[in-house]
Design an enzyme around this catalytic site. Structure first.
Site, PDB file in Angstrom:
ATOM      1  N   CYS A   1      -4.849  12.320  12.839  1.00 11.20           N
ATOM      2  CA  CYS A   1      -5.596  11.062  12.830  1.00 11.20           C
ATOM      3  C   CYS A   1      -5.339  10.416  14.197  1.00 11.20           C
ATOM      4  CB  CYS A   1      -5.177  10.173  11.680  1.00 11.20           C
ATOM      5  SG  CYS A   1      -3.475   9.675  11.778  1.00 11.20           S
TER       6      CYS A   1
ATOM      7  N   LYS B   1       0.860  -1.209   0.000  1.00 13.27           N
ATOM      8  CA  LYS B   1       0.000   0.000   0.000  1.00 13.27           C
ATOM      9  C   LYS B   1       0.884   1.243   0.000  1.00 13.27           C
ATOM     10  CE  LYS B   1      -1.694   1.562   4.056  1.00 13.27           C
ATOM     11  NZ  LYS B   1      -1.353   2.960   4.374  1.00 13.27           N
ATOM     12  N   ASN B   2       1.884   1.256   0.864  1.00 17.96           N
ATOM     13  CA  ASN B   2       2.685   2.473   1.052  1.00 17.96           C
ATOM     14  C   ASN B   2       3.696   2.713  -0.057  1.00 17.96           C
ATOM     15  OD1 ASN B   2       1.157   2.870   3.251  1.00 17.96           O
ATOM     16  ND2 ASN B   2       2.736   2.394   4.762  1.00 17.96           N
TER      17      ASN B   2
ATOM     18  N   ARG C   1      -0.353  14.916  12.242  1.00 17.50           N
ATOM     19  CA  ARG C   1       0.320  14.519  10.995  1.00 17.50           C
ATOM     20  C   ARG C   1       0.753  15.773  10.230  1.00 17.50           C
ATOM     21  NH1 ARG C   1      -1.030   9.148   9.989  1.00 17.50           N
ATOM     22  NH2 ARG C   1       0.814   9.093   8.661  1.00 17.50           N
ATOM     23  N   PRO C   2       1.745  16.493  10.746  1.00 12.99           N
ATOM     24  CA  PRO C   2       2.163  17.737  10.088  1.00 12.99           C
ATOM     25  C   PRO C   2       2.821  17.482   8.732  1.00 12.99           C
ATOM     26  CG  PRO C   2       3.732  17.118  11.767  1.00 12.99           C
ATOM     27  CD  PRO C   2       2.597  16.142  11.879  1.00 12.99           C
ATOM     28  N   ILE C   3       2.903  18.517   7.905  1.00 13.37           N
ATOM     29  CA  ILE C   3       3.630  18.371   6.635  1.00 13.37           C
ATOM     30  C   ILE C   3       4.654  19.494   6.481  1.00 13.37           C
ATOM     31  CG2 ILE C   3       1.767  17.127   5.437  1.00 13.37           C
ATOM     32  CD1 ILE C   3       1.114  19.786   3.988  1.00 13.37           C
ATOM     33  N   ASP C   4       5.109  20.043   7.615  1.00 17.49           N
ATOM     34  CA  ASP C   4       6.071  21.150   7.571  1.00 17.49           C
ATOM     35  C   ASP C   4       7.349  20.784   6.809  1.00 17.49           C
ATOM     36  OD1 ASP C   4       6.247  19.479  10.022  1.00 17.49           O
ATOM     37  OD2 ASP C   4       8.095  20.596  10.305  1.00 17.49           O
ATOM     38  N   LEU C   5       7.780  19.528   6.921  1.00 19.52           N
ATOM     39  CA  LEU C   5       9.024  19.129   6.229  1.00 19.52           C
ATOM     40  C   LEU C   5       8.796  19.055   4.720  1.00 19.52           C
ATOM     41  CD1 LEU C   5      10.176  16.348   8.737  1.00 19.52           C
ATOM     42  CD2 LEU C   5      11.039  18.702   8.561  1.00 19.52           C
TER      43      LEU C   5
ATOM     44  N   ILE D   1       8.167   7.082  16.780  1.00 19.72           N
ATOM     45  CA  ILE D   1       7.763   7.770  15.549  1.00 19.72           C
ATOM     46  C   ILE D   1       6.446   8.510  15.770  1.00 19.72           C
ATOM     47  CG2 ILE D   1       7.301   7.507  13.086  1.00 19.72           C
ATOM     48  CD1 ILE D   1      10.140   6.611  13.894  1.00 19.72           C
TER      49      ILE D   1
ATOM     50  N   ASP E   1       4.701   0.703  12.110  1.00 21.48           N
ATOM     51  CA  ASP E   1       3.470   0.074  11.593  1.00 21.48           C
ATOM     52  C   ASP E   1       3.308  -1.363  12.063  1.00 21.48           C
ATOM     53  OD1 ASP E   1       3.557   1.732   8.334  1.00 21.48           O
ATOM     54  OD2 ASP E   1       3.046   2.422  10.343  1.00 21.48           O
TER      55      ASP E   1
ATOM     56  N   ARG F   1      -8.670  -0.424   4.728  1.00 19.76           N
ATOM     57  CA  ARG F   1      -7.824   0.612   4.128  1.00 19.76           C
ATOM     58  C   ARG F   1      -6.474   0.032   3.724  1.00 19.76           C
ATOM     59  NH1 ARG F   1      -6.342   5.045   7.735  1.00 19.76           N
ATOM     60  NH2 ARG F   1      -4.984   5.355   5.949  1.00 19.76           N
TER      61      ARG F   1
ATOM     62  N   ARG G   1      -5.023  10.802   4.331  1.00 22.42           N
ATOM     63  CA  ARG G   1      -4.006  11.837   4.453  1.00 22.42           C
ATOM     64  C   ARG G   1      -2.846  11.613   3.490  1.00 22.42           C
ATOM     65  NH1 ARG G   1       0.269  11.237   6.409  1.00 22.42           N
ATOM     66  NH2 ARG G   1       0.502  13.471   6.774  1.00 22.42           N
TER      67      ARG G   1
HETATM   68  C1  EPZ Z   1       4.316   6.909   6.204  1.00 27.82           C
HETATM   69  O1  EPZ Z   1       3.535   7.962   6.725  1.00 27.82           O
HETATM   70  C2  EPZ Z   1       3.394   5.694   6.171  1.00 27.82           C
HETATM   71  N1  EPZ Z   1       2.230   5.973   5.319  1.00 27.82           N
HETATM   72  C3  EPZ Z   1       2.903   5.372   7.582  1.00 27.82           C
HETATM   73  O2  EPZ Z   1       2.146   4.175   7.501  1.00 27.82           O
HETATM   74  C4  EPZ Z   1       4.135   5.098   8.464  1.00 27.82           C
HETATM   75  O3  EPZ Z   1       3.702   4.848   9.783  1.00 27.82           O
HETATM   76  C5  EPZ Z   1       5.056   6.334   8.434  1.00 27.82           C
HETATM   77  O4  EPZ Z   1       5.425   6.623   7.069  1.00 27.82           O
HETATM   78  C6  EPZ Z   1       6.324   6.112   9.236  1.00 27.82           C
HETATM   79  O5  EPZ Z   1       7.030   5.031   8.727  1.00 27.82           O
HETATM   80  C7  EPZ Z   1       2.371   5.924   3.973  1.00 27.82           C
HETATM   81  O6  EPZ Z   1       3.448   5.671   3.452  1.00 27.82           O
HETATM   82  C8  EPZ Z   1       1.135   6.167   3.165  1.00 27.82           C
HETATM   83  P1  EPZ Z   1       6.269  10.348   8.248  1.00 27.82           P
HETATM   84  P2  EPZ Z   1       4.115   9.481   6.682  1.00 27.82           P
HETATM   85  O7  EPZ Z   1       6.155  11.630   7.508  1.00 27.82           O
HETATM   86  O8  EPZ Z   1       5.057   9.632   5.574  1.00 27.82           O
HETATM   87  C9  EPZ Z   1       6.634  13.592  11.654  1.00 27.82           C
HETATM   88  C10 EPZ Z   1       0.259   2.820   7.763  1.00 27.82           C
HETATM   89  O9  EPZ Z   1      -0.189   2.306   8.792  1.00 27.82           O
HETATM   90  N2  EPZ Z   1       6.555  14.568  10.560  1.00 27.82           N
HETATM   91  O10 EPZ Z   1       7.425   9.445   7.938  1.00 27.82           O
HETATM   92  O11 EPZ Z   1       2.956  10.393   6.779  1.00 27.82           O
HETATM   93  C11 EPZ Z   1       5.361  12.783  11.829  1.00 27.82           C
HETATM   94  O12 EPZ Z   1       4.437  13.471  12.659  1.00 27.82           O
HETATM   95  C12 EPZ Z   1       0.739   4.254   7.808  1.00 27.82           C
HETATM   96  O13 EPZ Z   1       0.406   2.250   6.661  1.00 27.82           O
HETATM   97  C13 EPZ Z   1       6.805  15.904  10.816  1.00 27.82           C
HETATM   98  O14 EPZ Z   1       7.072  16.289  11.946  1.00 27.82           O
HETATM   99  O15 EPZ Z   1       4.923   9.529   8.054  1.00 27.82           O
HETATM  100  C14 EPZ Z   1       5.877  11.519  12.474  1.00 27.82           C
HETATM  101  O16 EPZ Z   1       6.039  11.736  13.858  1.00 27.82           O
HETATM  102  C15 EPZ Z   1       0.462   4.911   9.154  1.00 27.82           C
HETATM  103  N3  EPZ Z   1       6.740  16.797   9.782  1.00 27.82           N
HETATM  104  C16 EPZ Z   1       7.246  11.311  11.829  1.00 27.82           C
HETATM  105  O17 EPZ Z   1       7.624  12.591  11.324  1.00 27.82           O
HETATM  106  C17 EPZ Z   1       6.446  16.408   8.498  1.00 27.82           C
HETATM  107  O18 EPZ Z   1       6.428  17.264   7.592  1.00 27.82           O
HETATM  108  C18 EPZ Z   1       7.257  10.311  10.677  1.00 27.82           C
HETATM  109  O19 EPZ Z   1       6.216  10.667   9.807  1.00 27.82           O
HETATM  110  C19 EPZ Z   1       6.199  15.045   8.257  1.00 27.82           C
HETATM  111  C20 EPZ Z   1       6.263  14.135   9.294  1.00 27.82           C
END
Ligand code: EPZ
Length: 419
Positions: free
Chosen positions: A115, A22-23, A120-124, A328, A306, A398, A91
Site C-alpha cells: 500500500c 479501528k485497530n 506489507r509482508p506477512i512472513d512473520l 516502522i 500512525d 476508512r 489488508r
Molecule cells: C498495524 O498494522 C496497524 N493496522 C497499522 O495501522 C500500524 O501502522 C501498524 O500495526 C504498526 O503499528 C492494524 O492494526 C489494522 P505490523 P500491521 O505488522 O500489523 C513489518 C493505520 O493507519 N512486517 O506491525 O500490518 C512491516 O512491513 C494502520 O491504522 C514484516 O516485515 O503492521 C512493518 O515495517 C496503518 N513482516 C513492521 O513490520 C510481517 O510479517 C510493522 O508492521 C509483518 C510486518
C-alpha cells in the site's frame, strides 16, 4: 468520491468524544470466528474498514448484525476461503487467517498487496503458523495455510522493523485452540493486542502476558461466545489533540485512555502545549508558540507511526527545525509532497523528514493517499490561509468516524462535498 473542503484560520474549542479503536475492532471481529456461539462487540466504530470486515465474516458464513455501535456475530459454521474482491480492499483482512486456522485447521486468503505506506509482508505471520504445525502454500495471489493439527510451540515474531501487530494477533488466534503451550517471544505490545487477548480470555482462552514481549498461551478445546467493549481509538484521540494544537484555543477529548497515547502527549508538551487530564478527558491548550521537536517512531509505548503524518503537519509551522524519523514504515511520507504544496518546507533524507518551520501555510487542492496522511492534510487545512480541498476522502473514512462532523462541532469550517 467525496472531497472535504477546509476553510482555514478558525479557532477550535470544545469537546469531542473518541470512538472505539479501528485497530482493536478489526482483529476482535475476526476472533468471533473462533466460536460457534454468538459474540456481542460494543463500541465498534462506523468505518469502511469495519464494513469490509463484516462483509468478509458474512461471506465466510457468519450471521452478522449491526445496531449502531454494537455488532453481533454468530459463526455457527464457517467457510475457509476469504473472497479476493473484499480482501483486496483492506489488508487487515489477513487477520482472519489465524482464527480460521485455529478453528478449521485451514484458511485461504488473498495475499495483502502493498500500500502507499510501503510493502506489507506477512512472513512473520506465516512463520508463526508454521511453528504451530501448519503448512503454507502461496499460489495465484492467495496464501493457504493448513494443518492436520496445531501444536503449541515457541515462536519469535521479531522482524527487521521490530514486531508485528497483526502478526501477533494472528498467531495468538491460531494458538488458543492448539494442543499444549505456545510462547510468543518478541510479541507486539500495542494496547490493541491486549484488547484482543482480553476478549479471547472472555471466550475461554488462557492467555497471559499480553502487552509484554512474551505472551504465553495454554491451548483449550473450544471457546464460547462473549461480550466485549472495544478500547478507545488512541490514534483518533491523538489526531484530535493535534487538531487542538494546530488550531485550538482549548480542545477536550473524552472517553480516551491517556496511557495509550502518552508518547503523543509527551511530544505535544515538548512542543510547548499544556495538557491536563481528568477521568478519561484530556484537554490541550496552547502555551505560546509551537516549538520544534525531533521525533522517532517506535513500537508501543514509543511514538506511534500512525501519528507521524499528523505531527509533520503540526511541525510544519513550528518555530525552528524538526526531524521526524520513521522506523516502522520508512516510506510512510506520502503527506510530505502534499504539505509542500501548501507551503511547508520539508526535505526527505531516507526515512527522515527534515522540517523547517514556516510562518504559515496556504490552502490548496491536495490528494489524500493513506489514512493518516489524509488526516494530516485536514489538520494542515485547519491552519492554512484560505481553502484546502482534500480529494479521495474515502481514505479518511476508512479510519475516522465522522471526522468532518467532529471537527465542525469544535468550530472548524469544514464541509464534505459529494463529487
Ligand atoms: C498495524 O498494522 C496497524 N493496522 C497499522 O495501522 C500500524 O501502522 C501498524 O500495526 C504498526 O503499528 C492494524 O492494526 C489494522 P505490523 P500491521 O505488522 O500489523 C513489518 C493505520 O493507519 N512486517 O506491525 O500490518 C512491516 O512491513 C494502520 O491504522 C514484516 O516485515 O503492521 C512493518 O515495517 C496503518 N513482516 C513492521 O513490520 C510481517 O510479517 C510493522 O508492521 C509483518 C510486518
Amino acid at each position: 468520491m467525496d472531497k472535504i473542503i477546509v476553510h482555514g484560520g478558525h479557532t477550535l474549542a470544545g469537546t469531542v468524544k473518541i470512538s472505539g479503536s479501528k485497530n482493536s475492532a478489526l482483529p476482535i471481529l475476526a476472533a468471533t470466528l473462533l466460536t460457534k456461539e454468538p459474540c456481542v462487540i460494543h463500541r465498534v466504530p462506523d468505518l469502511s474498514d469495519v464494513h469490509y470486515m463484516l462483509q468478509i465474516l458474512n461471506h465466510l458464513g457468519a450471521e452478522v448484525e449491526r445496531a449502531s455501535g454494537v455488532v453481533t456475530v454468530k459463526a455457527e459454521k464457517v467457510d475457509t476461503v476469504a473472497p479476493y474482491d473484499v480482501v483486496r480492499k483492506m489488508r487487515a483482512s489477513v487477520c482472519v487467517l489465524g482464527p480460521l486456522l485455529g478453528r478449521e485447521k485451514e484458511a485461504t486468503v488473498s495475499l495483502p498487496g502493498g500500500c502507499v505506506i510501503g510493502d506489507r509482508p506477512i512472513d512473520l505471520h506465516l512463520r508463526g503458523f508454521e511453528a504451530l504445525g501448519a503448512a503454507v502454500r502461496v499460489h495465484a495471489g492467495n496464501v493457504k495455510v493448513f494443518a492436520p493439527e496445531l501444536v503449541g510451540a515457541k515462536i519469535s515474531l521479531k522482524g527487521k522493523f521490530g514486531s508485528t501487530v497483526l502478526g501477533t494477533d494472528n498467531v495468538l488466534m491460531a494458538s488458543v485452540l492448539a494442543e499444549g503451550t505456545t510462547v510468543i517471544e518478541d510479541a507486539a505490545c500495542e494496547p490493541e493486542v491486549v484488547d484482543l487477548a482480553n476478549f479471547l480470555n472472555k471466550m475461554g482462552a488462557r492467555i497471559e502476558g499480553a502487552g509484554t514481549p512474551q505472551i504465553v498461551v495454554e491451548g483449550v478445546k473450544e471457546l464460547h461466545g462473549a461480550e466485549h467493549e472495544v478500547i478507545p481509538d488512541r490514534i483518533e484521540a491523538g489526531t484530535f489533540l493535534v487538531a487542538g494544537a494546530i488550531a485550538g484555543r482549548e480542545v477536550t477529548i473524552t472517553r480516551a485512555k491517556y496511557d495509550h497515547l502518552a508518547a503523543v502527549g509527551t511530544a505535544l508538551e515538548a512542543c510547548g502545549f499544556n495538557l491536563t487530564r481528568s477521568n478519561g478527558a484530556i484537554t490541550i491548550r496552547p502555551n505560546g508558540s509551537v516549538g520544534s521537536v525531533d521525533l522517532r517512531t517506535e513500537p508501543y509505548p514509543g511514538f506511534p507511526t500512525d501519528m507521524q503524518a499528523q505531527m509533520c503537519a503540526l511541525l510544519a509551522t513550528a518555530r525552528g527545525d524538526s526531524e521526524v524519523t520513521e522506523n516502522i514504515f520508512p516510506q510512510r511520507f506520502m503527506h510530505v509532497s502534499e504539505l509542500k504544496r501548501m507551503g511547508a518546507a520539508i526535505e526527505l533524507d531516507g526515512a527522515t523528514a527534515k522540517i523547517r518551520g514556516v510562518n504559515g501555510l496556504s490552502g490548496a487542492p491536495v490528494m489524500a493517499s493513506d489514512l493518516r496522511a489524509s488526516a494530516a492534510l485536514v489538520l494542515a487545512g485547519l491552519k492554512a490561509e484560505g481553502e484546502t480541498e482534500i480529494n479521495r476522502v474515502y481514505h479518511i473514512d476508512r479510519g475516522y468516524e465522522l471526522i468532518d462532523e467532529k471537527l465542525g462541532s469544535l468550530g472548524a469550517h469544514i464541509e464534505r462535498v459529494k463529487v
